[in-house]
Design a protein around this motif. Structure first.
Motif, mmCIF file in Angstrom:
data_model
loop_
_atom_site.group_PDB
_atom_site.id
_atom_site.type_symbol
_atom_site.label_atom_id
_atom_site.label_comp_id
_atom_site.label_asym_id
_atom_site.label_seq_id
_atom_site.Cartn_x
_atom_site.Cartn_y
_atom_site.Cartn_z
ATOM 1 N N PRO A 51 8.164 -0.307 -9.507
ATOM 2 C CA PRO A 51 8.248 -1.327 -10.556
ATOM 3 C C PRO A 51 8.348 -0.710 -11.938
ATOM 4 C CG PRO A 51 6.000 -1.130 -9.735
ATOM 5 C CD PRO A 51 6.847 -0.275 -8.848
ATOM 6 N N ASN A 52 8.694 -1.525 -12.937
ATOM 7 C CA ASN A 52 8.751 -1.059 -14.314
ATOM 8 C C ASN A 52 7.387 -0.508 -14.733
ATOM 9 O OD1 ASN A 52 11.440 -1.779 -14.756
ATOM 10 N ND2 ASN A 52 10.905 -3.872 -15.316
ATOM 11 N N GLY A 53 7.419 0.613 -15.449
ATOM 12 C CA GLY A 53 6.177 1.197 -15.943
ATOM 13 C C GLY A 53 5.411 2.015 -14.935
ATOM 14 N N SER A 54 6.018 2.288 -13.786
ATOM 15 C CA SER A 54 5.309 3.030 -12.740
ATOM 16 C C SER A 54 5.341 4.544 -12.962
ATOM 17 C CB SER A 54 5.892 2.697 -11.369
ATOM 18 O OG SER A 54 7.274 3.016 -11.317
ATOM 19 N N GLY A 55 6.258 5.023 -13.828
ATOM 20 C CA GLY A 55 6.322 6.451 -14.130
ATOM 21 C C GLY A 55 7.564 7.149 -13.620
ATOM 22 N N LYS A 56 8.575 6.388 -13.190
ATOM 23 C CA LYS A 56 9.783 6.991 -12.607
ATOM 24 C C LYS A 56 10.521 7.859 -13.620
ATOM 25 C CE LYS A 56 11.746 3.098 -11.439
ATOM 26 N NZ LYS A 56 10.773 2.192 -12.107
ATOM 27 N N SER A 57 10.824 7.296 -14.783
ATOM 28 C CA SER A 57 11.545 8.057 -15.807
ATOM 29 C C SER A 57 10.676 9.180 -16.371
ATOM 30 C CB SER A 57 12.008 7.140 -16.940
ATOM 31 O OG SER A 57 12.999 6.243 -16.482
ATOM 32 N N ARG A 223 20.580 -1.351 -4.886
ATOM 33 C CA ARG A 223 22.018 -1.566 -4.712
ATOM 34 C C ARG A 223 22.818 -0.283 -4.626
ATOM 35 N NH1 ARG A 223 25.275 -3.489 -9.807
ATOM 36 N NH2 ARG A 223 24.598 -2.013 -11.374
ATOM 37 N N ILE A 224 22.431 0.776 -5.360
ATOM 38 C CA ILE A 224 23.185 2.029 -5.253
ATOM 39 C C ILE A 224 22.974 2.670 -3.882
ATOM 40 C CG2 ILE A 224 21.386 3.562 -6.201
ATOM 41 C CD1 ILE A 224 23.705 5.078 -7.617
ATOM 42 N N LEU A 225 21.841 2.359 -3.238
ATOM 43 C CA LEU A 225 21.535 2.937 -1.936
ATOM 44 C C LEU A 225 22.337 2.272 -0.818
ATOM 45 C CD1 LEU A 225 17.678 3.412 -2.294
ATOM 46 C CD2 LEU A 225 19.539 4.932 -2.992
ATOM 47 N N LYS A 226 23.075 1.228 -1.169
ATOM 48 C CA LYS A 226 24.016 0.648 -0.210
ATOM 49 C C LYS A 226 25.264 1.518 -0.085
ATOM 50 C CE LYS A 226 22.514 -4.110 -1.086
ATOM 51 N NZ LYS A 226 22.887 -5.436 -1.649
ATOM 52 N N PHE A 227 25.472 2.365 -1.096
ATOM 53 C CA PHE A 227 26.646 3.246 -1.113
ATOM 54 C C PHE A 227 26.282 4.712 -0.878
ATOM 55 C CE2 PHE A 227 27.482 -0.362 -3.955
ATOM 56 C CZ PHE A 227 28.604 -0.893 -3.358
ATOM 57 N N ILE A 228 25.043 5.085 -1.189
ATOM 58 C CA ILE A 228 24.567 6.455 -0.997
ATOM 59 C C ILE A 228 23.344 6.402 -0.097
ATOM 60 C CG2 ILE A 228 23.599 8.511 -2.107
ATOM 61 C CD1 ILE A 228 25.100 7.729 -4.641
ATOM 62 N N SER A 229 23.407 7.081 1.043
ATOM 63 C CA SER A 229 22.291 7.060 1.992
ATOM 64 C C SER A 229 21.308 8.186 1.685
ATOM 65 C CB SER A 229 22.810 7.203 3.430
ATOM 66 O OG SER A 229 23.579 6.074 3.793
ATOM 67 N N PRO A 230 20.110 7.864 1.216
ATOM 68 C CA PRO A 230 19.119 8.919 0.950
ATOM 69 C C PRO A 230 18.467 9.408 2.232
ATOM 70 C CG PRO A 230 18.153 6.774 0.522
ATOM 71 C CD PRO A 230 19.600 6.520 0.900
ATOM 72 N N HIS A 231 18.038 10.646 2.222
ATOM 73 C CA HIS A 231 17.293 11.178 3.358
ATOM 74 C C HIS A 231 15.860 10.641 3.354
ATOM 75 C CE1 HIS A 231 20.618 14.041 2.819
ATOM 76 N NE2 HIS A 231 20.525 14.221 4.122
ATOM 77 N N LYS A 232 15.331 10.445 2.145
ATOM 78 C CA LYS A 232 13.971 9.906 2.025
ATOM 79 C C LYS A 232 13.904 8.939 0.846
ATOM 80 C CE LYS A 232 11.647 13.998 3.949
ATOM 81 N NZ LYS A 232 10.631 15.057 3.705
ATOM 82 N N VAL A 233 13.032 7.950 0.982
ATOM 83 C CA VAL A 233 12.758 7.003 -0.098
ATOM 84 C C VAL A 233 11.267 7.053 -0.400
ATOM 85 C CG1 VAL A 233 12.756 4.576 -0.804
ATOM 86 C CG2 VAL A 233 14.662 5.479 0.556
ATOM 87 N N HIS A 234 10.937 7.169 -1.685
ATOM 88 C CA HIS A 234 9.534 7.224 -2.111
ATOM 89 C C HIS A 234 9.254 6.065 -3.063
ATOM 90 C CE1 HIS A 234 9.590 11.372 -0.593
ATOM 91 N NE2 HIS A 234 10.713 11.521 -1.281
ATOM 92 N N ILE A 235 8.079 5.480 -2.941
ATOM 93 C CA ILE A 235 7.666 4.405 -3.832
ATOM 94 C C ILE A 235 6.623 4.959 -4.801
ATOM 95 C CG2 ILE A 235 6.770 2.071 -4.020
ATOM 96 C CD1 ILE A 235 9.413 2.430 -2.426
ATOM 97 N N LEU A 236 6.936 4.882 -6.089
ATOM 98 C CA LEU A 236 6.030 5.337 -7.136
ATOM 99 C C LEU A 236 5.387 4.107 -7.775
ATOM 100 C CD1 LEU A 236 5.082 7.891 -8.739
ATOM 101 C CD2 LEU A 236 6.961 7.451 -10.318
ATOM 102 N N SER A 237 4.078 4.068 -7.773
ATOM 103 C CA SER A 237 3.357 2.932 -8.344
ATOM 104 C C SER A 237 2.091 3.436 -9.016
ATOM 105 C CB SER A 237 3.008 1.919 -7.248
ATOM 106 O OG SER A 237 2.368 0.776 -7.795
ATOM 107 N N HIS A 238 1.866 2.989 -10.257
ATOM 108 C CA HIS A 238 0.683 3.399 -11.017
ATOM 109 C C HIS A 238 0.551 4.916 -11.094
ATOM 110 C CE1 HIS A 238 -0.558 -0.776 -11.200
ATOM 111 N NE2 HIS A 238 -0.515 -0.852 -9.872
ATOM 112 N N GLY A 239 1.680 5.603 -11.208
ATOM 113 C CA GLY A 239 1.663 7.040 -11.431
ATOM 114 C C GLY A 239 1.508 7.902 -10.204
ATOM 115 N N LYS A 240 1.593 7.303 -9.009
ATOM 116 C CA LYS A 240 1.457 8.080 -7.781
ATOM 117 C C LYS A 240 2.490 7.652 -6.744
ATOM 118 C CE LYS A 240 -3.523 9.089 -7.981
ATOM 119 N NZ LYS A 240 -4.811 9.010 -7.223
ATOM 120 N N ILE A 241 2.864 8.574 -5.860
ATOM 121 C CA ILE A 241 3.688 8.222 -4.709
ATOM 122 C C ILE A 241 2.767 7.530 -3.702
ATOM 123 C CG2 ILE A 241 5.108 9.070 -2.801
ATOM 124 C CD1 ILE A 241 6.507 9.530 -5.395
ATOM 125 N N VAL A 242 3.015 6.240 -3.458
ATOM 126 C CA VAL A 242 2.117 5.479 -2.589
ATOM 127 C C VAL A 242 2.694 5.281 -1.188
ATOM 128 C CG1 VAL A 242 0.998 4.305 -4.506
ATOM 129 C CG2 VAL A 242 3.032 3.276 -3.458
#
Length: 264
Positions: A51-57, A223-242
């Motif tokens: 989500p927005n503000g989770s620390g991705k950027s 939506r970009i992942l419909k065109f590029i298949s990642p090997h792994k997906v990580h969810i970042l929330s509140h500053g941590k990979i959850v």
């Protein structure tokens, strides 16, 4: 004479804690990343969602060495075989020389400095021999054509007068010319219509297939992942990979949203 690299390198992030200026009080440092652990190997594509503000950027800027983001605990290193190089105290240009590249969410304009001059200078600094201008121009024009960008872009100031979508394409253009080993894409899909998104995705896939870099794609939507298949997906929330998983995790998020994660 150069020899082909036999060992793949990894970008390893351990217990990364990062803080930056609080937006409401510039005298206070706010902790954004609270212990991120991640390893991305060459030949892998990882997507980081949240989500927005989770620390991705913040994560990508810290990896690239943006001075606004202070690493106060944890390490970032590149490891090849038994050898490793710690990046924590290196400047952005030093990290770039080690093979890191970042495509920005909001590319800035640099009036007076053309793409042609910038890319020619960088390539000449990196190479053992200067590349003839005619040879470089052929390469630049070929990549611009693939991205459906007018050749006039080479002579204009960097990103000067371009639309948001064109700026994103030009970030990928730079990536393809500079050929980095570790690629950080910060919401490269934002602001793109469906046609531009397909072009950007195809060029990323083409580069990945040819050069096998490590790629981190930060995105808010799937939506970009419909065109590029990642090997792994990580969810970042509140500053941590959850949570981490395969591509199906992105589709689950698209269907159910981040509410369940944020409630934990």
């Amino acid at each position: 004479m150069t020899t082909k690299k036999s060992q793949k390198s990894s970008l390893i992030i351990k217990n990364l804690h990062v803080r930056t200026e609080d937006q409401t009080n510039k005298l206070v440092k706010k902790e954004i990343l609270k212990g991120v652990d991640l390893e991305i190997k060459e030949g892998e594509i990882h997507a980081i969602m949240g989500p927005n503000g989770s620390g991705k950027s913040t994560l990508l800027n810290a990896l690239m060495g943006h001075p606004k983001y202070e690493i106060f605990d944890g390490t970032i290193q590149i490891k090849t075989g038994d050898k490793s190089k710690k990046l924590n105290n290196l400047k952005a240009d030093e990290r770039a020389n080690l093979g890191l590249f970042m495509a920005f969410q909001h590319p800035i304009e640099v009036p007076g400095l053309s793409f042609l001059h910038m890319l020619r200078t960088i390539k000449n600094l990196k190479g053992t021999e200067k590349q003839p201008l005619e040879e470089l121009l052929v390469e630049l024009k070929e990549e611009l054509k693939k991205l459906k960008i007018d050749e006039i872009a080479l002579e204009r100031g960097i990103n000067e007068g371009f639309s948001g979508g064109e700026k994103k394409k030009l970030e990928i253009f730079q990536m393809k010319i500079l050929k980095p080993n570790f690629i950080l894409l910060d919401e490269i899909d934002s602001g793109l219509d469906i046609d531009a998104l397909k072009i950007v995705a195809e060029n990323i896939k083409e580069f990945f297939k040819k050069h096998s870099p490590a790629i981190i794609i930060v995105t808010h939507y799937a939506r970009i992942l419909k065109f590029i298949s990642p090997h792994k997906v990580h969810i970042l929330s509140h500053g941590k990979i959850v949570k981490s998983g395969g591509k199906s995790l992105a589709h689950t998020l698209e269907k159910h949203g981040y509410n369940e994660i944020n409630d934990k």
